[in-house]
Design a protein around this motif. Structure first.
Motif, short mmCIF file in Angstrom:
data_model
loop_
_atom_site.label_atom_id
_atom_site.label_comp_id
_atom_site.label_asym_id
_atom_site.label_seq_id
_atom_site.Cartn_x
_atom_site.Cartn_y
_atom_site.Cartn_z
N GLN A 87 32.72 41.47 34.82
CA GLN A 87 32.57 40.09 34.39
C GLN A 87 31.78 39.33 35.43
O GLN A 87 31.66 39.73 36.58
N ARG A 89 31.32 36.61 38.00
CA ARG A 89 32.20 35.84 38.87
C ARG A 89 31.38 34.75 39.55
O ARG A 89 30.64 35.01 40.48
N ARG A 210 48.93 39.80 49.90
CA ARG A 210 47.51 40.14 49.71
C ARG A 210 47.18 41.52 50.25
O ARG A 210 46.34 42.24 49.70
N ARG A 239 50.10 30.74 44.43
CA ARG A 239 49.79 31.60 43.28
C ARG A 239 49.27 30.77 42.11
O ARG A 239 48.31 31.15 41.44
N TRP A 242 45.75 29.48 42.88
CA TRP A 242 44.78 30.58 42.86
C TRP A 242 44.41 30.95 41.43
O TRP A 242 43.25 31.22 41.12
N GLU A 243 45.37 30.98 40.55
CA GLU A 243 45.10 31.35 39.17
C GLU A 243 44.22 30.32 38.48
O GLU A 243 43.37 30.67 37.66
N HIS A 246 40.49 30.48 40.54
CA HIS A 246 39.73 31.74 40.54
C HIS A 246 39.79 32.47 39.22
O HIS A 246 39.22 33.57 39.10
N MET A 247 40.47 31.93 38.21
CA MET A 247 40.54 32.53 36.88
C MET A 247 41.07 33.96 36.93
O MET A 247 40.69 34.80 36.12
N GLU A 248 41.91 34.26 37.89
CA GLU A 248 42.57 35.55 37.96
C GLU A 248 43.92 35.35 38.63
O GLU A 248 44.14 34.39 39.35
N GLU A 249 44.82 36.29 38.40
CA GLU A 249 46.20 36.12 38.85
C GLU A 249 46.40 36.71 40.24
O GLU A 249 45.94 37.81 40.53
N TRP A 250 47.07 35.93 41.08
CA TRP A 250 47.50 36.45 42.38
C TRP A 250 48.69 37.38 42.15
O TRP A 250 49.57 37.09 41.36
#
Length: 424
Positions: A87, A89, A210, A239, A242-243, A246-250
């Protein structure tokens, strides 16, 4: 021959005369084979008249199926997708609910950092004025915005190090400089299982989360209820931000347990640990409980504030004959420096010294300054050879010195490695 027969049939169906071999292209000289790298079909089209070449091009486009074109495009885009991880980024704009870091430049080359959670109806208050959150939401990180008083704020997303230093804290946190050294001591890999005793404010838990990744696990014990709740709050806040940003899950891989580690011997029997972090007042009392679950060759990193605590720890290991070998005892120190242009008063940043016609010096004085005159002459010749743009450039003197504000002592880091004792 098959290609040539197909071209003749295509030209015949369009009512054109068959092309003749070797005929030069109309409108220009014939090009050599080594001048361009062309496909066989393109080479034949270069030999045909314009009308026949257009007919051949239409025939070739009609014979190519849409599925072949789609496969060709997918194959061309596959390296880019592999590089981007499937994808695109790109850094997105600020959104409501995520964390934003504002930097305000102050006197004496210092920077004030302010951390806030963005909300539509809130404002960011700073010594340089206020800035509504609605002016930040929708902006890309890295932009400079002005407050109500005209001060300039640099807005960006905080790093994990900055969040740990600015988040709400109860007990003293483990500073990032010490955490990075402890992570190197334990040599943590993605997928490891790490035990932490003393959650504190959640700083070490975030860095361990992390480091072990989504497939790893962090087990954090805390005896005090207020510290336990604060560590969970800071972890969940990071968390969630961040989600959103950054459009993603910690990874949700930290288990916060409100319990004394000294009473958790039964829990440790069913766990295989790759590393242990002890951040507590008396870590020597927890070693007999946690060391059976640590793998052979695993590292136990101990965070201690005083050197007397290190002595008590090593003495307990010696008297109780625990299977630990002390490899290192380190104190991490950083020295901050300031490098900035010097301020020159009552003169320009650079001045050119012009020589004046004076009386000819005596022979002795001439001999003393002869070498210096040669150096000045060579420098003048070099300056005259430069262009006008280069003559306007001048070197500005810089000042480099240690900063007035230095990080003081924080902790002694002790590296203990578990070994298998020899059987007598």
């Amino acid at each position: 021959m098959r290609v040539w027969r197909g071209l003749r049939r295509a030209a015949a169906s369009s009512g054109l005369s068959p092309p003749a071999m070797g005929r030069p292209p109309a409108g220009g000289p014939r090009r050599r084979a080594w001048e361009t790298s062309l496909s066989p079909l393109e080479r034949v089209r270069r030999l045909l008249p314009p009308q026949e070449a257009a007919a051949v091009g239409r025939y070739a486009a009609a014979t190519q199926s849409p599925s072949e074109e789609r496969r060709r495009r997918v194959a061309a885009a596959r390296p880019l997708r592999r590089l981007l991880g499937g994808q695109e980024r790109r850094p997105g704009p600020f959104r409501a609910g995520e964390l934003a870091l504002a930097e305000l430049r102050r006197k004496y080359n210092t920077t004030l950092k302010l951390l806030c959670r963005l909300a539509a109806g809130s404002v960011l208050a700073s010594p340089g004025g206020i800035l509504p959150h609605r002016d930040i939401i929708g902006q890309l990180p890295g932009q400079v915005l002005r407050t109500s008083a005209g001060a300039r704020l640099l807005l960006r997303r905080p790093s994990l190090e900055e969040y740990v230093l600015l988040m709400p804290r109860g007990p003293t946190i483990a500073y990032p400089k010490d955490i990075s050294a402890m992570l190197m001591m334990m040599d943590i890999h993605p997928g490891d299982t790490v035990l932490e005793t003393g959650s504190g404010s959640g700083a070490m838990s975030l860095f361990l989360s992390r480091a072990v990744g989504p497939k790893g696990r962090v087990i954090s014990y805390e005896i005090r209820d207020d510290h336990h709740n604060l560590a969970k709050k800071n972890y969940r806040q990071w968390r969630a931000a961040w989600e959103i940003g950054h459009m993603e899950e910690w990874p949700d891989n930290v288990d916060f347990i409100l319990k004394d580690i000294l009473t958790a011997a039964a829990d440790m029997k069913s766990i295989a640990l790759d590393a242990i972090v002890l951040d507590m007042l008396n870590p020597q009392s927890a070693l007999p409980v946690v060391h059976p679950s640590l793998k052979q060759g695993g590292v136990c990193a101990v965070y201690l504030a005083n050197i007397t605590q290190v002595i008590d720890l090593l003495d307990r290991i010696r008297t109780c004959k625990l299977p630990f070998l002390c490899e290192r005892i380190v104190e991490v120190t950083h020295r901050n420096w300031l490098v900035f242009p010097a301020k020159i008063k009552n003169c320009k940043p650079s001045q050119m010294v012009e020589t004046q016609n004076i009386e000819e010096p005596r022979q002795k004085e001439y001999e003393e300054i002869h070498v210096q005159d040669q150096a000045v002459l060579k420098e003048n010749e070099y300056n005259e050879s430069l262009s006008d743009d280069a003559e306007t450039y001048c070197l500005v003197p810089y000042v480099a010195r240690p900063s007035y504000w230095q990080e003081a002592h924080s902790a002694f880091l002790t590296k203990l490695r578990k070994f298998r004792p020899l059987l007598s």
